[in-house]
Design an enzyme around this catalytic site. Sequence first.
Site, PDB file in Angstrom:
ATOM      1  N   GLU A  14       0.846  -1.038  -0.079  1.00 35.26           N
ATOM      2  CA  GLU A  14       0.209  -0.087  -0.033  1.00 35.26           C
ATOM      3  C   GLU A  14       0.857   1.362  -0.011  1.00 35.26           C
ATOM      4  O   GLU A  14       0.452   2.101  -0.792  1.00 35.26           O
ATOM      5  CB  GLU A  14      -0.869   0.012   1.209  1.00 35.26           C
ATOM      6  CG  GLU A  14      -1.854   0.981   1.044  1.00 35.26           C
ATOM      7  CD  GLU A  14      -3.139   0.871   1.788  1.00 35.26           C
ATOM      8  OE1 GLU A  14      -4.098   2.190   1.700  1.00 35.26           O
ATOM      9  OE2 GLU A  14      -3.529   0.085   2.371  1.00 35.26           O
ATOM     10  N   GLY A  51      -5.735   4.761  -0.132  1.00 36.61           N
ATOM     11  CA  GLY A  51      -6.172   3.236  -0.490  1.00 36.61           C
ATOM     12  C   GLY A  51      -7.682   3.000  -0.080  1.00 36.61           C
ATOM     13  O   GLY A  51      -8.089   3.620   0.666  1.00 36.61           O
ATOM     14  N   HIS A 103      -0.065 -14.178  -0.929  1.00 42.80           N
ATOM     15  CA  HIS A 103       1.086 -14.581  -0.295  1.00 42.80           C
ATOM     16  C   HIS A 103       1.714 -15.961  -0.863  1.00 42.80           C
ATOM     17  O   HIS A 103       1.011 -16.949  -0.404  1.00 42.80           O
ATOM     18  CB  HIS A 103       1.146 -14.794   1.360  1.00 42.80           C
ATOM     19  CG  HIS A 103       0.576 -13.561   1.733  1.00 42.80           C
ATOM     20  ND1 HIS A 103       1.389 -12.269   1.811  1.00 42.80           N
ATOM     21  CD2 HIS A 103      -0.481 -13.203   2.683  1.00 42.80           C
ATOM     22  CE1 HIS A 103       0.292 -11.244   2.356  1.00 42.80           C
ATOM     23  NE2 HIS A 103      -0.421 -11.814   2.808  1.00 42.80           N
ATOM     24  N   VAL A 104       2.551 -15.967  -1.845  1.00 38.75           N
ATOM     25  CA  VAL A 104       2.859 -17.262  -2.327  1.00 38.75           C
ATOM     26  C   VAL A 104       4.096 -17.932  -1.995  1.00 38.75           C
ATOM     27  O   VAL A 104       4.444 -19.000  -2.534  1.00 38.75           O
ATOM     28  CB  VAL A 104       2.936 -16.863  -4.032  1.00 38.75           C
ATOM     29  CG1 VAL A 104       1.694 -16.369  -4.357  1.00 38.75           C
ATOM     30  CG2 VAL A 104       3.915 -15.942  -4.277  1.00 38.75           C
ATOM     31  N   ARG A 105       4.973 -16.971  -1.055  1.00 38.40           N
ATOM     32  CA  ARG A 105       6.358 -17.715  -0.832  1.00 38.40           C
ATOM     33  C   ARG A 105       6.708 -16.827   0.390  1.00 38.40           C
ATOM     34  O   ARG A 105       6.346 -15.664   0.502  1.00 38.40           O
ATOM     35  CB  ARG A 105       7.331 -17.471  -1.910  1.00 38.40           C
ATOM     36  CG  ARG A 105       8.874 -17.928  -1.294  1.00 38.40           C
ATOM     37  CD  ARG A 105       9.957 -17.706  -2.345  1.00 38.40           C
ATOM     38  NE  ARG A 105       9.496 -18.609  -3.898  1.00 38.40           N
ATOM     39  CZ  ARG A 105       9.816 -19.655  -3.903  1.00 38.40           C
ATOM     40  NH1 ARG A 105      10.208 -20.435  -3.340  1.00 38.40           N
ATOM     41  NH2 ARG A 105       9.442 -20.231  -5.381  1.00 38.40           N
ATOM     42  N   SER A 106       7.265 -17.539   1.639  1.00 39.17           N
ATOM     43  CA  SER A 106       7.783 -17.174   2.694  1.00 39.17           C
ATOM     44  C   SER A 106       9.157 -16.490   2.559  1.00 39.17           C
ATOM     45  O   SER A 106       9.940 -16.832   1.679  1.00 39.17           O
ATOM     46  CB  SER A 106       7.696 -17.980   3.716  1.00 39.17           C
ATOM     47  OG  SER A 106       8.476 -19.011   3.591  1.00 39.17           O
ATOM     48  N   HIS A 120      -4.486   0.749 -14.064  1.00 47.11           N
ATOM     49  CA  HIS A 120      -5.494   1.716 -14.392  1.00 47.11           C
ATOM     50  C   HIS A 120      -5.219   2.956 -13.869  1.00 47.11           C
ATOM     51  O   HIS A 120      -5.096   3.065 -12.719  1.00 47.11           O
ATOM     52  CB  HIS A 120      -6.822   1.407 -14.220  1.00 47.11           C
ATOM     53  CG  HIS A 120      -7.873   2.167 -14.562  1.00 47.11           C
ATOM     54  ND1 HIS A 120      -8.288   2.597 -15.743  1.00 47.11           N
ATOM     55  CD2 HIS A 120      -8.574   3.028 -13.652  1.00 47.11           C
ATOM     56  CE1 HIS A 120      -9.026   3.719 -15.539  1.00 47.11           C
ATOM     57  NE2 HIS A 120      -9.547   3.731 -14.368  1.00 47.11           N
ATOM     58  N   GLY A 143      -7.090   6.230 -13.674  1.00 51.02           N
ATOM     59  CA  GLY A 143      -8.260   7.258 -14.087  1.00 51.02           C
ATOM     60  C   GLY A 143      -8.097   8.568 -13.237  1.00 51.02           C
ATOM     61  O   GLY A 143      -7.226   8.759 -12.218  1.00 51.02           O
TER      62      GLY A 143
END
Length: 140
Positions: free
Chosen positions: A62, A81, A88-91, A105, A107
């Site tokens: 963020e 925000g 979370h795909v890997r530590s 995007h 705008g």
Amino acid sequence: MWKRQTTLEALNQLSKGTMMEHIDIVFTQIGPDFLEATMPVDRRTTQTFGLLHGGASVVLAETIGSVAGYLCTEGDRLVVGVEINANHVRSARQGRVRGVAKAVHLGRSQQVWDIRIYDEADKLCCISRLTTSVLDKKAD
């Protein structure tokens, strides 16, 4: 893409006295279409099992996305925000992670950012999407 001129030094100065300074988020690169920052994996950013805390990854995502969004505006505008998600795909257990934000995007009133976080071996740890709102800065 960038409408505001800045430097890494100026961006890092904005972090003074904020959460970003407390957890040592450092802006490291401004590219033609991306903004990058790093964050340590240490006692401030890990969870009980010594892994990078998912919430810390979201703070990094963020931070980078919101600042990048601000750099894409002009005049008396601010960017906040309104929605963020993170996969979370890997530590990560040590070192510094690196987050890279790219616009999906841009705008007038809303932006969408893709933020990817990598470990020191350049392996993907987290994929985040941030939606921001572009607002007129209110007079005090």
